[in-house]
Motif scaffolding. Structure first.
Motif, PDB file in Angstrom:
ATOM      1  N   GLU A  49       0.824  -1.222   0.000  1.00 59.75           N
ATOM      2  CA  GLU A  49       0.000   0.000   0.000  1.00 59.75           C
ATOM      3  C   GLU A  49       0.857   1.272   0.000  1.00 59.75           C
ATOM      4  N   ASN A  50       2.159   1.133   0.315  1.00 58.69           N
ATOM      5  CA  ASN A  50       3.091   2.266   0.309  1.00 58.69           C
ATOM      6  C   ASN A  50       4.137   2.151  -0.793  1.00 58.69           C
ATOM      7  N   LYS A  51       3.858   1.328  -1.772  1.00 58.27           N
ATOM      8  CA  LYS A  51       4.847   1.071  -2.832  1.00 58.27           C
ATOM      9  C   LYS A  51       5.213   2.362  -3.562  1.00 58.27           C
ATOM     10  N   PRO A  52       6.397   2.375  -4.214  1.00 61.39           N
ATOM     11  CA  PRO A  52       6.836   3.560  -4.966  1.00 61.39           C
ATOM     12  C   PRO A  52       5.909   3.850  -6.144  1.00 61.39           C
ATOM     13  N   SER A  53       6.011   5.057  -6.670  1.00 63.64           N
ATOM     14  CA  SER A  53       5.197   5.441  -7.822  1.00 63.64           C
ATOM     15  C   SER A  53       5.645   4.667  -9.063  1.00 63.64           C
ATOM     16  N   LEU A  54       4.831   4.738 -10.085  1.00 58.15           N
ATOM     17  CA  LEU A  54       5.113   4.034 -11.331  1.00 58.15           C
ATOM     18  C   LEU A  54       5.828   4.909 -12.343  1.00 58.15           C
ATOM     19  N   GLU A  55       6.414   5.999 -11.904  1.00 54.61           N
ATOM     20  CA  GLU A  55       7.090   6.916 -12.820  1.00 54.61           C
ATOM     21  C   GLU A  55       8.335   6.295 -13.452  1.00 54.61           C
ATOM     22  N   ILE A  56       8.578   6.698 -14.695  1.00 54.70           N
ATOM     23  CA  ILE A  56       9.844   6.374 -15.338  1.00 54.70           C
ATOM     24  C   ILE A  56      10.761   7.590 -15.200  1.00 54.70           C
ATOM     25  N   ILE A  57      12.017   7.408 -15.439  1.00 57.98           N
ATOM     26  CA  ILE A  57      13.003   8.461 -15.277  1.00 57.98           C
ATOM     27  C   ILE A  57      13.342   9.052 -16.648  1.00 57.98           C
ATOM     28  N   GLN A  58      13.278  10.369 -16.759  1.00 55.89           N
ATOM     29  CA  GLN A  58      13.694  11.072 -17.966  1.00 55.89           C
ATOM     30  C   GLN A  58      15.196  11.331 -17.855  1.00 55.89           C
ATOM     31  N   CYS A  59      15.971  10.883 -18.806  1.00 51.70           N
ATOM     32  CA  CYS A  59      17.434  11.007 -18.772  1.00 51.70           C
ATOM     33  C   CYS A  59      17.913  11.852 -19.952  1.00 51.70           C
ATOM     34  N   VAL A  60      19.042  12.518 -19.759  1.00 53.88           N
ATOM     35  CA  VAL A  60      19.686  13.272 -20.824  1.00 53.88           C
ATOM     36  C   VAL A  60      21.174  12.935 -20.778  1.00 53.88           C
ATOM     37  N   SER A  61      21.739  12.554 -21.899  1.00 53.35           N
ATOM     38  CA  SER A  61      23.166  12.249 -21.999  1.00 53.35           C
ATOM     39  C   SER A  61      23.751  13.009 -23.175  1.00 53.35           C
ATOM     40  N   VAL A  62      25.007  13.436 -23.026  1.00 60.18           N
ATOM     41  CA  VAL A  62      25.717  14.141 -24.084  1.00 60.18           C
ATOM     42  C   VAL A  62      27.060  13.453 -24.298  1.00 60.18           C
ATOM     43  N   GLY A  63      27.422  13.221 -25.539  1.00 53.45           N
ATOM     44  CA  GLY A  63      28.704  12.599 -25.837  1.00 53.45           C
ATOM     45  C   GLY A  63      28.854  12.371 -27.328  1.00 53.45           C
ATOM     46  N   TRP A  64      29.898  11.683 -27.660  1.00 56.21           N
ATOM     47  CA  TRP A  64      30.156  11.335 -29.058  1.00 56.21           C
ATOM     48  C   TRP A  64      29.641   9.929 -29.311  1.00 56.21           C
ATOM     49  N   ALA A  65      28.969   9.736 -30.450  1.00 51.88           N
ATOM     50  CA  ALA A  65      28.499   8.410 -30.834  1.00 51.88           C
ATOM     51  C   ALA A  65      29.717   7.597 -31.278  1.00 51.88           C
ATOM     52  N   VAL A  66      30.121   6.637 -30.462  1.00 52.61           N
ATOM     53  CA  VAL A  66      31.302   5.827 -30.776  1.00 52.61           C
ATOM     54  C   VAL A  66      30.939   4.419 -31.230  1.00 52.61           C
ATOM     55  N   GLY A  67      29.657   4.113 -31.232  1.00 48.65           N
ATOM     56  CA  GLY A  67      29.193   2.821 -31.713  1.00 48.65           C
ATOM     57  C   GLY A  67      27.687   2.853 -31.856  1.00 48.65           C
ATOM     58  N   GLU A  68      27.178   2.136 -32.852  1.00 48.79           N
ATOM     59  CA  GLU A  68      25.738   2.139 -33.075  1.00 48.79           C
ATOM     60  C   GLU A  68      25.335   0.913 -33.873  1.00 48.79           C
ATOM     61  N   THR A  69      24.255   0.285 -33.428  1.00 42.03           N
ATOM     62  CA  THR A  69      23.621  -0.797 -34.176  1.00 42.03           C
ATOM     63  C   THR A  69      22.156  -0.410 -34.364  1.00 42.03           C
ATOM     64  N   ASP A  70      21.372  -1.304 -34.928  1.00 45.00           N
ATOM     65  CA  ASP A  70      19.939  -1.042 -35.056  1.00 45.00           C
ATOM     66  C   ASP A  70      19.267  -0.949 -33.690  1.00 45.00           C
ATOM     67  N   GLU A  71      19.877  -1.545 -32.653  1.00 43.30           N
ATOM     68  CA  GLU A  71      19.246  -1.621 -31.334  1.00 43.30           C
ATOM     69  C   GLU A  71      19.893  -0.750 -30.263  1.00 43.30           C
ATOM     70  N   VAL A  72      21.168  -0.381 -30.426  1.00 45.70           N
ATOM     71  CA  VAL A  72      21.912   0.290 -29.353  1.00 45.70           C
ATOM     72  C   VAL A  72      22.691   1.477 -29.893  1.00 45.70           C
ATOM     73  N   LEU A  73      22.725   2.544 -29.086  1.00 42.30           N
ATOM     74  CA  LEU A  73      23.562   3.711 -29.341  1.00 42.30           C
ATOM     75  C   LEU A  73      24.576   3.791 -28.207  1.00 42.30           C
ATOM     76  N   MET A  74      25.871   3.835 -28.523  1.00 44.78           N
ATOM     77  CA  MET A  74      26.905   3.949 -27.506  1.00 44.78           C
ATOM     78  C   MET A  74      27.520   5.337 -27.569  1.00 44.78           C
ATOM     79  N   LEU A  75      27.501   6.031 -26.426  1.00 43.33           N
ATOM     80  CA  LEU A  75      28.107   7.350 -26.313  1.00 43.33           C
ATOM     81  C   LEU A  75      29.336   7.287 -25.423  1.00 43.33           C
ATOM     82  N   ALA A  76      30.288   8.167 -25.706  1.00 41.91           N
ATOM     83  CA  ALA A  76      31.433   8.391 -24.824  1.00 41.91           C
ATOM     84  C   ALA A  76      31.465   9.895 -24.538  1.00 41.91           C
TER      85      ALA A  76
END
Length: 88
Positions: free
Chosen positions: A26-53
């Motif tokens: 009855e006191n469980k956490p909310s169902l919110e998702i987290i909004q994230c922001v990342s900045v970097g250089w794209a050093v790898g990418e596939t159809d499914e994943v983006l890798m930043l450094a």
């Protein structure tokens, strides 16, 4: 298509950090998702994943530079992607 020499800003969603303490449902956490922001250089990418450094070094070597702080973001979680261009 973006220039690989330019960093990018990526907005994406993630799950919240797990809470390890016992609690009543009855006191469980909310169902919110987290909004994230990342900045970097794209050093790898596939159809499914983006890798930043976010940190690059030894880039003037003419060979393989160095990077740290790699993050792999599932593309299904990406909500926005913006190339950052120097304003001169």
């Amino acid at each position: 298509m973006s220039n690989p020499d330019n960093p990018i800003l990526v907005e994406w969603i993630d799950s919240a950090q797990p809470i390890s303490a016992w609690m009543f449902l009855e006191n469980k956490p909310s169902l919110e998702i987290i909004q994230c922001v990342s900045v970097g250089w794209a050093v790898g990418e596939t159809d499914e994943v983006l890798m930043l450094a976010p940190n690059l070094g030894y880039i003037e070597s003419g060979g393989s530079g160095q990077a740290s702080g790699f993050i792999r973001i599932p593309k299904s979680a990406v909500t926005r992607r913006v190339e950052l261009i120097e304003d001169v």
